[in-house]
Motif scaffolding. Structure first.
Motif, PDB file in Angstrom:
ATOM      1  N   ALA A  55     -71.788  63.386 104.638  1.00 58.62           N
ATOM      2  CA  ALA A  55     -71.023  62.597 105.485  1.00 58.62           C
ATOM      3  C   ALA A  55     -70.705  63.629 106.789  1.00 58.62           C
ATOM      4  O   ALA A  55     -70.423  64.643 106.492  1.00 58.62           O
ATOM      5  CB  ALA A  55     -70.145  61.736 104.968  1.00 58.62           C
ATOM      6  N   PRO A  57     -67.980  65.130 108.704  1.00 55.36           N
ATOM      7  CA  PRO A  57     -66.518  65.792 108.385  1.00 55.36           C
ATOM      8  C   PRO A  57     -65.508  65.026 109.264  1.00 55.36           C
ATOM      9  O   PRO A  57     -65.908  64.472 110.193  1.00 55.36           O
ATOM     10  CB  PRO A  57     -66.444  67.051 108.923  1.00 55.36           C
TER      11      PRO A  57
ATOM     12  N   ALA B 181     -75.087  69.778  99.580  1.00 58.99           N
ATOM     13  CA  ALA B 181     -74.766  68.490 100.114  1.00 58.99           C
ATOM     14  C   ALA B 181     -73.660  67.969 100.676  1.00 58.99           C
ATOM     15  O   ALA B 181     -73.451  67.171 101.597  1.00 58.99           O
ATOM     16  CB  ALA B 181     -74.747  67.643  98.607  1.00 58.99           C
ATOM     17  N   GLU B 183     -72.281  70.188 103.170  1.00 60.93           N
ATOM     18  CA  GLU B 183     -72.245  70.735 104.323  1.00 60.93           C
ATOM     19  C   GLU B 183     -72.459  69.540 105.322  1.00 60.93           C
ATOM     20  O   GLU B 183     -73.699  69.609 106.221  1.00 60.93           O
ATOM     21  CB  GLU B 183     -73.223  71.935 104.500  1.00 60.93           C
ATOM     22  N   GLY B 184     -71.388  69.016 106.113  1.00 62.79           N
ATOM     23  CA  GLY B 184     -71.549  68.012 107.188  1.00 62.79           C
ATOM     24  C   GLY B 184     -71.752  68.515 108.603  1.00 62.79           C
ATOM     25  O   GLY B 184     -72.075  67.835 109.492  1.00 62.79           O
ATOM     26  N   TRP B 185     -71.491  69.926 108.662  1.00 57.98           N
ATOM     27  CA  TRP B 185     -71.520  70.323 109.887  1.00 57.98           C
ATOM     28  C   TRP B 185     -73.001  70.305 110.573  1.00 57.98           C
ATOM     29  O   TRP B 185     -73.094  70.270 111.819  1.00 57.98           O
ATOM     30  CB  TRP B 185     -71.206  71.912 109.914  1.00 57.98           C
ATOM     31  N   VAL B 186     -73.962  69.896 109.862  1.00 59.38           N
ATOM     32  CA  VAL B 186     -75.380  69.930 110.291  1.00 59.38           C
ATOM     33  C   VAL B 186     -75.539  68.636 111.021  1.00 59.38           C
ATOM     34  O   VAL B 186     -76.590  68.588 111.771  1.00 59.38           O
ATOM     35  CB  VAL B 186     -76.384  69.978 109.234  1.00 59.38           C
ATOM     36  N   LEU B 187     -74.492  67.871 110.781  1.00 62.48           N
ATOM     37  CA  LEU B 187     -74.571  66.779 111.806  1.00 62.48           C
ATOM     38  C   LEU B 187     -73.782  66.499 113.101  1.00 62.48           C
ATOM     39  O   LEU B 187     -73.810  65.778 113.705  1.00 62.48           O
ATOM     40  CB  LEU B 187     -74.136  65.211 111.040  1.00 62.48           C
ATOM     41  N   GLN B 188     -73.223  67.643 113.212  1.00 58.37           N
ATOM     42  CA  GLN B 188     -72.131  67.778 114.497  1.00 58.37           C
ATOM     43  C   GLN B 188     -72.987  68.000 115.688  1.00 58.37           C
ATOM     44  O   GLN B 188     -74.249  68.093 115.752  1.00 58.37           O
ATOM     45  CB  GLN B 188     -71.021  68.764 114.286  1.00 58.37           C
ATOM     46  N   PRO B 189     -72.212  67.654 116.792  1.00 59.45           N
ATOM     47  CA  PRO B 189     -73.103  67.222 118.250  1.00 59.45           C
ATOM     48  C   PRO B 189     -73.680  68.583 118.368  1.00 59.45           C
ATOM     49  O   PRO B 189     -75.039  68.696 119.022  1.00 59.45           O
ATOM     50  CB  PRO B 189     -71.985  66.970 119.053  1.00 59.45           C
TER      51      PRO B 189
END
Lengths: 63, 243
Positions: A55, A57, B181, B183-189
């Motif tokens: 998700a 962060p 799993a 590591e949400g940073w991969v979705l950041q802008p």
């Protein structure tokens, strides 16, 4: 036990019994595939964890 | 008179004595366990095969519906699509390098179970196709149509084409990474600020679970927008292989 009982109680000669068994098995597999397994799967949710836990962060943009 | 001619009291013919069927707990238990084992095997078949059948059919139906919807409203297509509703299919994805798997797969808003059964899932918080920021999309590696099954076979430079009501957005993949799993940073802008692009550029992240059949890690591919064309001007890669 279950299966010998089933075999004894199926009507007709052996050929018909075999055909009835196949039909019964097909019905049960269809019920499992179409009704039971989807519900079981939604509770197990192997698949959801494949991606859901990745998700954004809390600091990320919000919609 | 050595031969006995009296009628026999017990006729030798007739049905043999029936074996008494005795109730056996062990036999009953054995049959139940075998039955359960078969059901578990059937569940595996269902997961690995049947979910692909149903999801692929759903992909196709959704794709056709979207195409005809877009066709109907052609002419007054918006410049940029508006925020889709949660669960709504709003785009189609094409990856020429793995076109057997990803060719017109619906992009559905949301990334939970129901959305990923119907296509690849767009993170509601992430940018829309063509927008500045990161167009982040998740897809199954196995089961449910497994759109990103071959994500590890993609190479830098491969294209990802996203079609919306407003146009075609062609992204080019840059590099891949395997992350945990969490590591949400991969979705950041701007997930790879130190490697690529200026902040705010239109980027793409596609990801799937890794290793296959596990959910421990994620196979992530990053890319950036290279071309944006109108509906009457589809990218060459689409024209070649469609129709």
């Amino acid at each position: 036990m279950i299966y010998p009982w089933l075999w004894r109680n199926l009507p007709g000669p052996t050929g018909l019994k075999v055909m009835l068994l196949f039909a019964l098995a097909a019905l049960i597999v269809a019920a499992l595939f179409l009704a039971v397994f989807p519900v079981v799967d939604s509770h197990l949710q192997f698949d959801q964890s494949h991606v859901e836990s990745l998700a954004l962060p809390a600091t990320a943009v919000t919609a | 008179m050595s031969v006995d001619t009296r009628p026999q009291l017990l006729p030798p013919s007739g049905p043999p004595p029936r074996q008494r069927r005795r109730f056996s707990l062990a036999a009953l238990l054995g049959e139940i366990l075998i039955t359960l084992g078969v059901i578990v095997l059937l569940f595996v078949v269902w997961q690995l095969w049947w979910t692909d059948v149903t999801s692929r059919a759903s992909f196709e139906a959704t794709g056709d519906a979207l195409q005809s919807e877009w066709h109907a409203s052609a002419g007054d297509a918006p410049k940029q699509i508006s925020e889709p509703d949660y669960g709504e299919a709003f785009a189609l994805m094409y990856i020429p390098a793995i076109k057997d798997a990803v060719w017109g797969v619906p992009v559905v808003e949301g990334t939970s179970r129901d959305e990923l059964m119907r296509g690849v899932g767009h993170h509601p918080d992430a940018a829309l196709p063509g927008e500045d920021g990161n167009f982040a999309v998740a897809g199954h590696r196995v089961t449910y149509g497994k759109p990103f099954n071959q994500i590890a076979e993609l190479r830098p430079g491969d294209q990802v084409i996203v079609e919306t009501e407003s146009g075609y957005y062609t992204y080019e993949l840059d590099n891949s990474e395997i992350v945990e799993a969490s590591e949400g940073w991969v979705l950041q802008p701007n997930p790879q600020a130190e490697i690529t692009s200026k902040p705010g550029d239109p980027l793409i992240t596609i990801y799937s679970c890794h290793p296959m059949y596990s959910a421990a890690q994620r196979y992530v591919y990053f890319g950036h927008l290279v071309e944006e064309t109108t509906k009457d001007n589809p990218p060459a890669a689409l024209e070649d292989s469609s129709a």
